[in-house]
Design a protein around this motif. Sequence first.
Motif, PDB file in Angstrom:
ATOM      1  N   LEU A  32      69.590  15.103  19.401  1.00  0.00           N
ATOM      2  CA  LEU A  32      68.005  15.264  19.290  1.00  0.00           C
ATOM      3  C   LEU A  32      67.564  15.535  20.805  1.00  0.00           C
ATOM      4  O   LEU A  32      66.913  14.915  21.424  1.00  0.00           O
ATOM      5  N   PRO A  90      67.177   7.163  16.918  1.00  0.00           N
ATOM      6  CA  PRO A  90      66.244   8.257  17.111  1.00  0.00           C
ATOM      7  C   PRO A  90      65.154   7.894  18.018  1.00  0.00           C
ATOM      8  O   PRO A  90      64.767   8.818  18.926  1.00  0.00           O
ATOM      9  N   VAL A  94      64.264  10.174  21.248  1.00  0.00           N
ATOM     10  CA  VAL A  94      63.117  10.846  21.493  1.00  0.00           C
ATOM     11  C   VAL A  94      62.463  10.419  22.943  1.00  0.00           C
ATOM     12  O   VAL A  94      61.680  11.004  23.606  1.00  0.00           O
ATOM     13  N   LEU A 128      57.525   6.201  17.758  1.00  0.00           N
ATOM     14  CA  LEU A 128      57.792   7.296  16.884  1.00  0.00           C
ATOM     15  C   LEU A 128      57.486   6.805  15.451  1.00  0.00           C
ATOM     16  O   LEU A 128      58.259   5.702  14.851  1.00  0.00           O
ATOM     17  N   LEU A 131      59.995  11.154  11.582  1.00  0.00           N
ATOM     18  CA  LEU A 131      60.960  12.003  11.994  1.00  0.00           C
ATOM     19  C   LEU A 131      61.633  12.223  10.716  1.00  0.00           C
ATOM     20  O   LEU A 131      62.726  11.376  10.361  1.00  0.00           O
ATOM     21  N   ALA A 142      57.726  15.489  12.763  1.00  0.00           N
ATOM     22  CA  ALA A 142      57.963  14.500  13.939  1.00  0.00           C
ATOM     23  C   ALA A 142      56.523  14.041  14.215  1.00  0.00           C
ATOM     24  O   ALA A 142      55.578  14.964  14.380  1.00  0.00           O
ATOM     25  N   MET A 190      64.011  19.202  12.657  1.00  0.00           N
ATOM     26  CA  MET A 190      63.421  17.876  12.938  1.00  0.00           C
ATOM     27  C   MET A 190      63.313  18.168  14.528  1.00  0.00           C
ATOM     28  O   MET A 190      62.425  17.593  15.142  1.00  0.00           O
ATOM     29  N   SER A 191      64.631  18.722  15.208  1.00  0.00           N
ATOM     30  CA  SER A 191      64.448  18.880  16.615  1.00  0.00           C
ATOM     31  C   SER A 191      63.280  19.801  16.981  1.00  0.00           C
ATOM     32  O   SER A 191      62.464  19.346  17.958  1.00  0.00           O
ATOM     33  N   LEU A 194      60.062  17.975  16.736  1.00  0.00           N
ATOM     34  CA  LEU A 194      59.818  17.118  17.728  1.00  0.00           C
ATOM     35  C   LEU A 194      59.272  17.924  18.994  1.00  0.00           C
ATOM     36  O   LEU A 194      58.478  17.415  19.507  1.00  0.00           O
TER      37      LEU A 194
END
Length: 212
Positions: A32, A90, A94, A128, A131, A142, A190-191, A194
């Motif tokens: 990630l 995660p 992050v 966070l 996500l 995200a 998802m990356s 983010l």
Amino acid sequence: MTRRALILAALALPACSVLPDRPYQQTQRFVLAPERPPGNSPGRPPAKRGPVLLLRTLRAAPGLDQRGLRVLGPRDEVMVDFWSEWTAPPADLVEEALRRWLLASGRFAAVTAPGSRLRSDLILEGELTRLQAEPVQGVARASLSALLLANGNAGDTRVLGQFLADGTAPLPGGPRADGKAAATDAAAAMSAALGDALGRLEAALAGAIGRR
């Protein structure tokens, strides 16, 4: 049945397995680490006269402390894929991504971690909060919540701003009514989501710092 007969029966059990044969399934692990978009200050060196930012340990909302990829199903149920996971929790990934992102922005002389001996001018606390991939909607999301503090000379702090940064990215293939998505597609989306959230947070921080 005598004790000897029981022992002989127990020894004979392993020869007759009652467990079904299951093919071996290898766990997929994903990094990630979103990249800054081209033209968005990529590789910009730290500002020599910029403020020093202390990034405190990023917290994780309930459920986001697991490595498994999170997918929102068609009935709004969150499913965790334990065969497809991040390389680390995660929130840890992050936090590192946020540190690299802000340092590459060129707005700060340094972005430090707790325990650093370098005195900080600003303090950023964050969590966070989301996500996940949402195949029915065809997107990944995200979200980060953050609090920016100014660190005074006497050790006192004051709030410069509180922010909620939401990022989205499309899932390859678009919406799917069955609520399923390939793990590689979900992780990539998802990356990217983010990265969108980090860009929005950076812009919010820049505005708050400029007004202080």
